[in-house]
Design an enzyme around this catalytic site. Sequence first.
Site, PDB file in Angstrom:
ATOM      1  CG  ASN A   8     107.566 109.294 -26.102  1.00  0.00           C
ATOM      2  OD1 ASN A   8     108.699 109.650 -26.191  1.00  0.00           O
ATOM      3  ND2 ASN A   8     107.106 108.917 -24.905  1.00  0.00           N
ATOM      4  CE  LYS A  10     107.174 105.195 -25.055  1.00  0.00           C
ATOM      5  NZ  LYS A  10     106.298 104.339 -24.356  1.00  0.00           N
ATOM      6  CG  HIS A  95     106.318 108.597 -20.666  1.00  0.00           C
ATOM      7  ND1 HIS A  95     106.603 107.353 -20.094  1.00  0.00           N
ATOM      8  CD2 HIS A  95     105.571 108.705 -21.606  1.00  0.00           C
ATOM      9  CE1 HIS A  95     105.923 106.639 -21.161  1.00  0.00           C
ATOM     10  NE2 HIS A  95     105.389 107.250 -22.088  1.00  0.00           N
ATOM     11  CD  GLU A  97     107.933 104.319 -21.303  1.00  0.00           C
ATOM     12  OE1 GLU A  97     108.909 105.068 -21.855  1.00  0.00           O
ATOM     13  OE2 GLU A  97     107.295 103.541 -21.652  1.00  0.00           O
ATOM     14  CD  GLU A 167     101.407 108.334 -22.465  1.00  0.00           C
ATOM     15  OE1 GLU A 167     101.177 108.049 -23.863  1.00  0.00           O
ATOM     16  OE2 GLU A 167     102.388 108.224 -21.804  1.00  0.00           O
ATOM     17  N   GLY A 173     102.482 100.311 -24.420  1.00  0.00           N
ATOM     18  CA  GLY A 173     103.503  99.289 -25.025  1.00  0.00           C
ATOM     19  C   GLY A 173     103.131  97.762 -24.793  1.00  0.00           C
ATOM     20  CB  SER A 212      98.590  99.904 -27.206  1.00  0.00           C
ATOM     21  OG  SER A 212      99.751  99.329 -26.277  1.00  0.00           O
TER      22      SER A 212
HETATM   23  P1  PGA Z   1     102.987 103.366 -26.871  1.00  0.00           P
HETATM   24  O1  PGA Z   1     103.351 104.443 -25.930  1.00  0.00           O
HETATM   25  O2  PGA Z   1     102.056 103.923 -27.987  1.00  0.00           O
HETATM   26  O3  PGA Z   1     104.183 102.672 -27.413  1.00  0.00           O
HETATM   27  O4  PGA Z   1     102.087 102.536 -26.048  1.00  0.00           O
HETATM   28  C1  PGA Z   1     102.763 105.476 -25.717  1.00  0.00           C
HETATM   29  C2  PGA Z   1     103.713 106.520 -24.711  1.00  0.00           C
HETATM   30  O5  PGA Z   1     104.183 105.679 -23.632  1.00  0.00           O
HETATM   31  O6  PGA Z   1     103.821 107.619 -24.914  1.00  0.00           O
END
Ligand code: PGA
Length: 253
Positions: A8, A10, A95, A97, A167, A173, A212
Site C-alpha cells: 500500500n 499510500k 483502511h 486512514e 491492521e 507507521g 510496521s
Molecule cells: P505501515 O502501513 O506498514 O507503514 O505500518 C501499513 C498499512 O497502513 O497498510
Amino acid sequence: MRTIVAGNWKMNTDRLSAEALVSAVVQHAGGIVPEVEVIIAPPFPFLAMAVAKCEGSRIIVAAQNCHQAEKGAYTGEVSATMLKSLGVTACIVGHSERRQYFGESDAVIGEKAAALLAIGLTPIFCCGENQEERTSGRHFHVVTEQMKGALGRFSNAELERIVIAYEPVWAIGTGLTASKEQAQEMHAHIRALLHTHGASVAERVPILYGGSCNPTNAESLFAQLDVNGGLIGGASLVAEQFLELVRIAGKKQ
Ligand code: PGA
C-alpha cells in the site's frame, strides 16, 4: 490457503519514482517464490502506468480506495468501474486512514466492497482497533463490529472473494508491531467469525497482517497459522524490502 503480500503505497511517490518502483518490483519478482501472490497499490494517477508495466508479470495492481456509486456527480471521486476499465483487479477498502481522516463508516465501506464485488474486483478489507480500544480490552469486539458492519450483507460466495487485512491502528507507521501472539489471536478470531458463515468461507479468505511489517519482523508474524501474508505500507516503497517480504512469505508454502 493463498499467501499474499500487498504493498500500500499510500500518498507517496511521483510519476518518475512510481515508474521506477513498479519496474524494480516487476523485474525482480519474476524469479522469486511464484506461489505468493504479489499486489501493489499505487496512487490513482499511476494505476494505468502500473497496469501497463505489470502486464504479463505476476504482479496484481490494486487501488487504495474507490467510491461506492457507479458514476455520477461526485466531484473528485473514482468509481470501481473506472478502475476495472484500467485493468485494476483489486482495491483496498476501509483502511484506518480512510476511517480516521475521511470519516468512512462500516456501512460505507460495505457499500464500496459491494460495488467492487458486483463487477468482479477483489476488495481488500481492512479492520483493526486503535490504541485506546486495545488498552481497554475491546479489540476483539471492535474488529467483530467492523466485520459485521461492513461485510454482514454478503453471501458466502461473495465473502469467499474478499481478502481481509488486520491492521491494528497503533502499529501503522509507528514502528510498533503486534507481537506474533497478538497477531495470531486476532487472526484466529477473524477466522472464527468467517467460520460462522461456513467452513469454506473460513478456509478460502486470506487474512493479512499489516502495521510496521518489515523484513526484520515479518518472519515470525507470517509464520503464524492464521496469518496469510501482509499488507505493507512503508516497506513497500523500497523494492528490495518489499521483495524480501515476498520471499519471507514464501517460507510459509
Ligand atoms: P505501515 O502501513 O506498514 O507503514 O505500518 C501499513 C498499512 O497502513 O497498510
